[in-house]
Design an enzyme around this catalytic site. Structure first.
Site, PDB file in Angstrom:
ATOM      1  N   HIS A 360      14.998  -2.280 -29.106  1.00 58.68           N
ATOM      2  CA  HIS A 360      13.859  -3.000 -29.684  1.00 58.68           C
ATOM      3  C   HIS A 360      13.491  -2.559 -31.088  1.00 58.68           C
ATOM      4  O   HIS A 360      12.461  -2.993 -31.612  1.00 58.68           O
ATOM      5  CB  HIS A 360      12.621  -2.842 -28.800  1.00 58.68           C
ATOM      6  CG  HIS A 360      12.764  -3.453 -27.456  1.00 58.68           C
ATOM      7  ND1 HIS A 360      12.325  -4.717 -27.162  1.00 58.68           N
ATOM      8  CD2 HIS A 360      13.329  -2.973 -26.322  1.00 58.68           C
ATOM      9  CE1 HIS A 360      12.599  -4.998 -25.888  1.00 58.68           C
ATOM     10  NE2 HIS A 360      13.209  -3.945 -25.364  1.00 58.68           N
ATOM     11  N   LYS A 548      -1.675  -6.897 -34.793  1.00 57.80           N
ATOM     12  CA  LYS A 548      -0.482  -6.190 -34.316  1.00 57.80           C
ATOM     13  C   LYS A 548      -0.726  -4.707 -34.508  1.00 57.80           C
ATOM     14  O   LYS A 548      -1.698  -4.319 -35.150  1.00 57.80           O
ATOM     15  CB  LYS A 548       0.748  -6.617 -35.118  1.00 57.80           C
ATOM     16  CG  LYS A 548       0.519  -6.623 -36.647  1.00 57.80           C
ATOM     17  CD  LYS A 548       1.748  -7.051 -37.411  1.00 57.80           C
ATOM     18  CE  LYS A 548       1.927  -8.541 -37.489  1.00 57.80           C
ATOM     19  NZ  LYS A 548       2.994  -9.038 -36.637  1.00 57.80           N
ATOM     20  N   ARG A 549       0.154  -3.867 -33.973  1.00 63.66           N
ATOM     21  CA  ARG A 549       0.020  -2.442 -34.216  1.00 63.66           C
ATOM     22  C   ARG A 549       0.036  -2.158 -35.713  1.00 63.66           C
ATOM     23  O   ARG A 549       0.640  -2.899 -36.488  1.00 63.66           O
ATOM     24  CB  ARG A 549       1.149  -1.669 -33.517  1.00 63.66           C
ATOM     25  CG  ARG A 549       0.953  -1.535 -32.041  1.00 63.66           C
ATOM     26  CD  ARG A 549      -0.349  -0.812 -31.714  1.00 63.66           C
ATOM     27  NE  ARG A 549      -0.264   0.588 -32.055  1.00 63.66           N
ATOM     28  CZ  ARG A 549      -0.032   1.557 -31.182  1.00 63.66           C
ATOM     29  NH1 ARG A 549       0.107   1.296 -29.903  1.00 63.66           N
ATOM     30  NH2 ARG A 549       0.040   2.822 -31.577  1.00 63.66           N
ATOM     31  N   LYS A 554       4.927  -3.053 -41.089  1.00 65.10           N
ATOM     32  CA  LYS A 554       4.297  -4.349 -40.802  1.00 65.10           C
ATOM     33  C   LYS A 554       3.438  -4.825 -41.977  1.00 65.10           C
ATOM     34  O   LYS A 554       2.998  -5.964 -42.022  1.00 65.10           O
ATOM     35  CB  LYS A 554       3.476  -4.271 -39.514  1.00 65.10           C
ATOM     36  CG  LYS A 554       4.343  -3.994 -38.279  1.00 65.10           C
ATOM     37  CD  LYS A 554       3.505  -3.872 -37.020  1.00 65.10           C
ATOM     38  CE  LYS A 554       4.291  -3.394 -35.815  1.00 65.10           C
ATOM     39  NZ  LYS A 554       5.061  -4.467 -35.156  1.00 65.10           N
ATOM     40  N   THR A 656       6.618 -10.865 -31.379  1.00 67.35           N
ATOM     41  CA  THR A 656       6.324 -11.860 -30.343  1.00 67.35           C
ATOM     42  C   THR A 656       4.959 -12.465 -30.604  1.00 67.35           C
ATOM     43  O   THR A 656       4.700 -13.603 -30.224  1.00 67.35           O
ATOM     44  CB  THR A 656       6.367 -11.236 -28.933  1.00 67.35           C
ATOM     45  OG1 THR A 656       5.675  -9.978 -28.972  1.00 67.35           O
ATOM     46  CG2 THR A 656       7.785 -11.013 -28.472  1.00 67.35           C
ATOM     47  N   LYS A 660       3.340 -16.487 -30.480  1.00 62.67           N
ATOM     48  CA  LYS A 660       2.076 -16.874 -29.834  1.00 62.67           C
ATOM     49  C   LYS A 660       1.228 -17.707 -30.789  1.00 62.67           C
ATOM     50  O   LYS A 660       0.650 -18.726 -30.400  1.00 62.67           O
ATOM     51  CB  LYS A 660       1.306 -15.625 -29.370  1.00 62.67           C
ATOM     52  CG  LYS A 660       2.022 -14.882 -28.240  1.00 62.67           C
ATOM     53  CD  LYS A 660       1.499 -13.462 -27.997  1.00 62.67           C
ATOM     54  CE  LYS A 660       2.517 -12.685 -27.167  1.00 62.67           C
ATOM     55  NZ  LYS A 660       2.284 -11.226 -27.178  1.00 62.67           N
TER      56      LYS A 660
HETATM   57  C1  26Q Z   1       9.520   6.753 -27.885  1.00 71.37           C
HETATM   58  C2  26Q Z   1       9.619   8.109 -27.611  1.00 71.37           C
HETATM   59  C3  26Q Z   1       8.485   8.870 -27.441  1.00 71.37           C
HETATM   60  C4  26Q Z   1       7.234   8.270 -27.534  1.00 71.37           C
HETATM   61  C5  26Q Z   1       7.133   6.909 -27.792  1.00 71.37           C
HETATM   62  C6  26Q Z   1       8.272   6.148 -27.983  1.00 71.37           C
HETATM   63  C7  26Q Z   1       8.156   4.700 -28.261  1.00 71.37           C
HETATM   64  C8  26Q Z   1       7.215   3.933 -27.583  1.00 71.37           C
HETATM   65  C9  26Q Z   1       7.088   2.587 -27.841  1.00 71.37           C
HETATM   66  C10 26Q Z   1       8.970   4.075 -29.195  1.00 71.37           C
HETATM   67  C11 26Q Z   1       8.837   2.710 -29.433  1.00 71.37           C
HETATM   68  C12 26Q Z   1       7.901   1.964 -28.757  1.00 71.37           C
HETATM   69  C13 26Q Z   1       7.687   0.536 -28.944  1.00 71.37           C
HETATM   70  C14 26Q Z   1       8.489  -0.270 -29.579  1.00 71.37           C
HETATM   71  C15 26Q Z   1       8.171  -1.702 -29.717  1.00 71.37           C
HETATM   72  O1  26Q Z   1       7.158  -2.184 -29.240  1.00 71.37           O
HETATM   73  N1  26Q Z   1       9.037  -2.463 -30.360  1.00 71.37           N
HETATM   74  C16 26Q Z   1       8.795  -3.882 -30.533  1.00 71.37           C
HETATM   75  O2  26Q Z   1       9.437  -4.579 -29.477  1.00 71.37           O
HETATM   76  C17 26Q Z   1       9.132  -5.960 -29.504  1.00 71.37           C
HETATM   77  C18 26Q Z   1       9.750  -6.604 -28.275  1.00 71.37           C
HETATM   78  O3  26Q Z   1      11.130  -6.646 -28.396  1.00 71.37           O
HETATM   79  C19 26Q Z   1       9.619  -6.588 -30.790  1.00 71.37           C
HETATM   80  O4  26Q Z   1       9.197  -7.930 -30.814  1.00 71.37           O
HETATM   81  C20 26Q Z   1       9.059  -5.855 -31.999  1.00 71.37           C
HETATM   82  O5  26Q Z   1       9.638  -6.344 -33.174  1.00 71.37           O
HETATM   83  C21 26Q Z   1       9.330  -4.360 -31.868  1.00 71.37           C
HETATM   84  O6  26Q Z   1       8.698  -3.648 -32.913  1.00 71.37           O
END
Ligand code: 26Q
Length: 818
Positions: A360, A548-549, A554, A656, A660
């Site tokens: 992702h 968004k985050r 971003k 995503t 929406k």
């Molecule tokens: C990893 C290791 C330790 C702690 C946290 C993490 C971690 C947690 C969450 C790393 C990444 C995330 C989240 C990633 C994320 O939300 N990516 C998004 O995924 C969406 C669905 O595919 C995409 O639409 C977005 O573009 C993408 O940023």
């Protein structure tokens, strides 16, 4: 189906709710407040779901059907009551019955806390997938952790973000069923010993610390579907209530500390999104989820099919949501090797035909790699298995790419004293998926190119999607009804039908109704803003939303700088015609991501400046909405005129939220990134506002240094002015250094790359495109024509399409035939 279902008619439903008040809470209706009525209503719905869930399980057993297990550290479910009622086709009944009970359905629905067990996109995608899988009648189970605290609650105090724990379980989780009888034990630490027994190597694990994993099942309904799937949430429970040895020595406090330590594992969701911290507790969580799930899967398989594990890939497919649950792979090897006593080669064969993986993100800081010094002592047997996988991989790579040391190191699972999780997935999984077409191209040609060259057929791109049930029918019911009034209601499950709406873009009456619904949604949002931010906004102004985050890539900063630019223009030229605009932000920053928090502070400082200046007040407003979550998204998105999707090209894997907004008829201003590329293809480039550098152009900028940034800073006066305002003037009245770090990062960068996210390079193109948007907004026929086309062309972004494609290419499940 439940023969005594309360959903036969209004009378039976009403009776069921009143009965629940009595049997669960010992209350008569007269004495029950909205909170209890919410709980009773939810319990009535839950009863029905559990009946269907049991019927589903029975049916699956009879059919011996193949199942997908979707393992994810995050499922961002949001609220469930309204969604379940909608799926069960009970919305009208509930509305009427609750009315008769003296409460408004909207009020009751909002009592439910959000299940915020996710950060953002990845977690919400998992939730949309469960909805679609169930709607499409596929056997599926989601697996995650039952975090006691979900994603923190954000409050904005003096313009700054503060975090408060999200204790979503305070009043219990109505939806779940605890299954104490299905607990699993997960082992950590200790030592391993290899011994030979009858010519066979046996591995013994001495002195492990064992933690119980208690499952809670959360039923998941589908739209009009008979199936009810479920999400399994694992909770950590210590084996010992207290440590007797310590207790007997009079060490009471110490005797319960170990227990607390064990239970910490499911205490809290890590709040980093694309910006993680490599903490030992996170690694423990990842193994806890992986091990509990895999042990359970194997147990279930044996119950149904005995020990013929060669059949496992025909009955089970395991999808891991990014690398976070990667340890499920060596965990399955461990069980098959050590407990089931299979040989390495047959085990490898099974595992490599069972696991599939979706990536992702391409952000290097989010690609997981764990230091061996953390992983090995915590999971000694898992580490030894990873080492063996790596050993065999290196032998293979040496044959494929002889003597290419650099490549070997890049592709290795173990290198630089780290365990490289993506490489473990790449070497093992039978399918590797990107989340949009651009993102998949980047994986195949760039990030994972060396692996893709070996087995190109494993690599695919399946573009993300969103469930139309929650993201239009539930959150924008009037728009949904309007669409249905023209093209029938099949489009909610048959996404291709939505394009039948296209001709209505040319129908002035339809456009008027479309606009009218938007105005109503804007009014509702405006009331919320008035209540929470005490800001009056102009309903005729263009509502421009970036929700968004918060992450540098971003580029909320680009949006903020543009607002400052507009402010300057109005002050400079007060009589010039101006399209009134309301800029709305909603974003949480990871608590440890200092610059992201600083950007929030900047946006709030800009809001304060703009909102309190009578010279611009009828033209410009800026709102920062606190605590962005699924429920706020449900209110915000239907009220947006313009959606901001402005990431640095090549960085947003898909997005995503963009989908929406599009579905709800907002127009998009965006970079050519992630799924924006496909949105452009679907809606046509004349109906979306694309600006700025393309992904390849961004890549060039990273390769070569140049004076580009400096030159823009010197030559573009209006840009220059905005940048200087970060250091001087009203924004920094109280603290000259408040935004110096942002200024520095733009002009000099952190590692010598100035403007690492291309904010300065894309500033002018963005400003120009915003100007075009503002002009178009004044041309109502043009604008609302485009708006209707955006909705009409959003069919492709249904998560039903995504799921059908995953199924065709990866999972190969069969729909339940009832
Ligand atoms: C990893 C290791 C330790 C702690 C946290 C993490 C971690 C947690 C969450 C790393 C990444 C995330 C989240 C990633 C994320 O939300 N990516 C998004 O995924 C969406 C669905 O595919 C995409 O639409 C977005 O573009 C993408 O940023």
């Amino acid at each position: 189906m439940n023969p005594n279902t309360p959903f036969q008619n209004k009378t039976t439903l009403k009776k069921a709710i009143i009965d629940k008040l009595m049997t669960q809470f010992g209350k008569n209706l007269e004495d029950a407040g909205p909170e209890l009525i919410y709980q009773a209503s939810a319990l009535v719905v839950k009863d029905e779901l559990l009946h269907r869930m049991a019927a589903t399980n029975k049916k699956d057993k009879e059919d011996a059907s193949k199942k997908v297990y979707y393992i994810s550290m995050e499922f961002l479910m949001g609220r469930s009551l309204a969604n379940n009622i909608l799926n069960l086709m009970q919305s009208d009944n509930f509305k009427k019955v609750l009315g008769e009970l003296g409460v408004y359905i909207d009020e009751i629905i909002q009592i439910e806390p959000d299940a915020g067990l996710g950060n953002g996109g990845l977690g919400r995608l998992a939730a949309c997938f469960l909805d679609s899988l169930t709607t499409l009648e596929y056997p599926a189970i989601g697996c995650t952790i039952r975090y006691e605290y979900g994603l923190f609650k954000q409050i904005i105090k003096d313009g700054k973000q503060e975090e408060i724990p999200d204790w979503w379980l305070e009043n219990g989780n109505i939806w779940e069923v605890k299954r104490t009888d299905e607990k699993i034990q997960v082992s950590f630490g200790g030592e391993i010993e290899n011994i030979w027994v009858n010519g066979k190597l046996k591995v013994i694990h001495h002195n492990p610390r064992i933690i119980n994993a208690i499952p809670y099942d959360f039923p998941v309904s589908g739209y009009k579907s008979k199936r009810v799937n479920y999400l399994r949430l694992w909770q950590a429970q210590s084996m010992e209530r207290l440590n007797m040895a310590k207790f007997n020595k009079g060490l009471y406090l110490e005797s319960i500390v170990d227990r607390e330590d064990d239970e910490l594992v499911s205490k809290v969701l890590y709040p980093e999104d694309n910006n993680p911290e490599g903490k030992k507790l996170r690694l423990k969580q990842e193994y806890f989820l992986s091990s509990a799930t895999i042990q359970w899967i194997i147990k279930e398989f044996k119950k149904k099919y005995g020990s013929d594990f060669a059949k496992l890939p025909d009955k089970v497919v395991i999808h891991i949501n990014d690398t976070h649950p990667t340890l499920a792979i060596p965990e399955m090897m461990r069980i098959l090797l050590d407990e089931e006593e299979l040989e390495w080669d047959e085990t490898w064969d099974i595992v490599t035909n069972t696991f599939a993986f979706t990536n992702h993100t391409v952000m290097s800081e989010a690609l997981e790699s764990w230091p061996i010094y953390l992983l090995q002592p915590l999971l000694p047997r898992i580490f030894s298995i990873i080492k063996e996988i790596n050993q065999r991989l290196m032998e293979k790579l040496n044959r494929i790419y002889p003597n290419d040391r650099q490549k070997h190191e890049y592709m290795a699972i173990l290198s630089n004293d780290h365990v490289n999780m993506p490489n473990l997935c790449l070497a093992t999984c039978f399918a590797i998926n990107g989340v949009s077409s651009l993102h998949s191209q980047i994986l195949i040609n760039d990030l994972f190119a060396d692996y893709a060259r070996i087995k190109p057929e494993k690599f695919m791109g399946i573009t993300n999607g969103i469930t139309f049930r929650r993201w239009i029918d539930h959150c924008n019911p009037q728009l949904s009804s309007l669409i249905t009034s023209k093209i029938g209601n099949d489009w909610l499950i048959n996404y291709k039908e939505l394009e039948k709406l296209k001709p209505y873009a040319n129908d002035p009456d339809f456009r008027r109704e479309f606009k009218f619904i938007r105005q109503k949604n804007k009014r509702k949002l405006a009331a919320y803003i008035k209540e929470h931010n005490n800001i009056e906004v102009d309903l005729d102004s263009m509502f421009i939303v970036q929700a968004k985050r918060l992450h540098e890539y971003k580029r909320q900063l680009l949006n903020g700088l543009h607002i400052l630019y507009l402010y300057n223009r109005i002050i400079e030229n007060p009589d010039k015609a101006f399209t009134p605009r309301t800029f709305i932000f909603a974003a949480k920053a990871a608590p440890g991501y200092t610059r992201a928090k600083n950007i929030i502070e900047l946006i709030n400082a800009i809001a304060k400046l703009v909102n309190n200046d009578p010279r611009v007040n009828d033209k410009l407003k800026v709102v920062f909405l606190e605590n962005y979550n699924v429920s706020i998204a449900e209110m915000l998105i239907p009220a947006a005129d313009l959606s901001e999707q402005i990431s640095t090209a090549g960085k947003e894997a898909s997005g995503t939220g963009n989908m929406k907004f599009m579905l709800n008829g907002a127009l998009t201003i965006g970079s050519y990134d992630g799924a924006n590329v496909e949105m452009t293809k679907e809606v046509g480039e004349e109906n979306i506002y694309i600006f700025g550098l393309r992904a390849e152009e961004v890549k060039e900028r990273y390769k070569y240094s140049s004076n580009e940034v400096k030159e823009l800073y010197i030559s573009d006066y209006e840009l220059h002015q905005v940048l200087e305002q970060l250091l001087h003037g009203p924004l920094v009245e109280n603290n000259q250094n408040a935004f110096r770090d942002i200024y520095q990062s733009l002009l000099f960068g952190d590692y010598g790359i100035p403007d690492p996210y291309m904010v300065i390079r894309d500033f002018r193109p963005y400003v120009e495109m915003q100007r075009k948007v503002a002009m178009d907004y004044l041309d109502e026929d043009l604008w609302w024509r485009k708006a209707v086309l955006n909705t009409a062309c959003a069919g492709f972004f249904s998560s039903d399409r995504t799921i059908e494609t995953y199924n065709e290419l990866i999972w190969h499940l069969e729909k339940t035939k009832w």
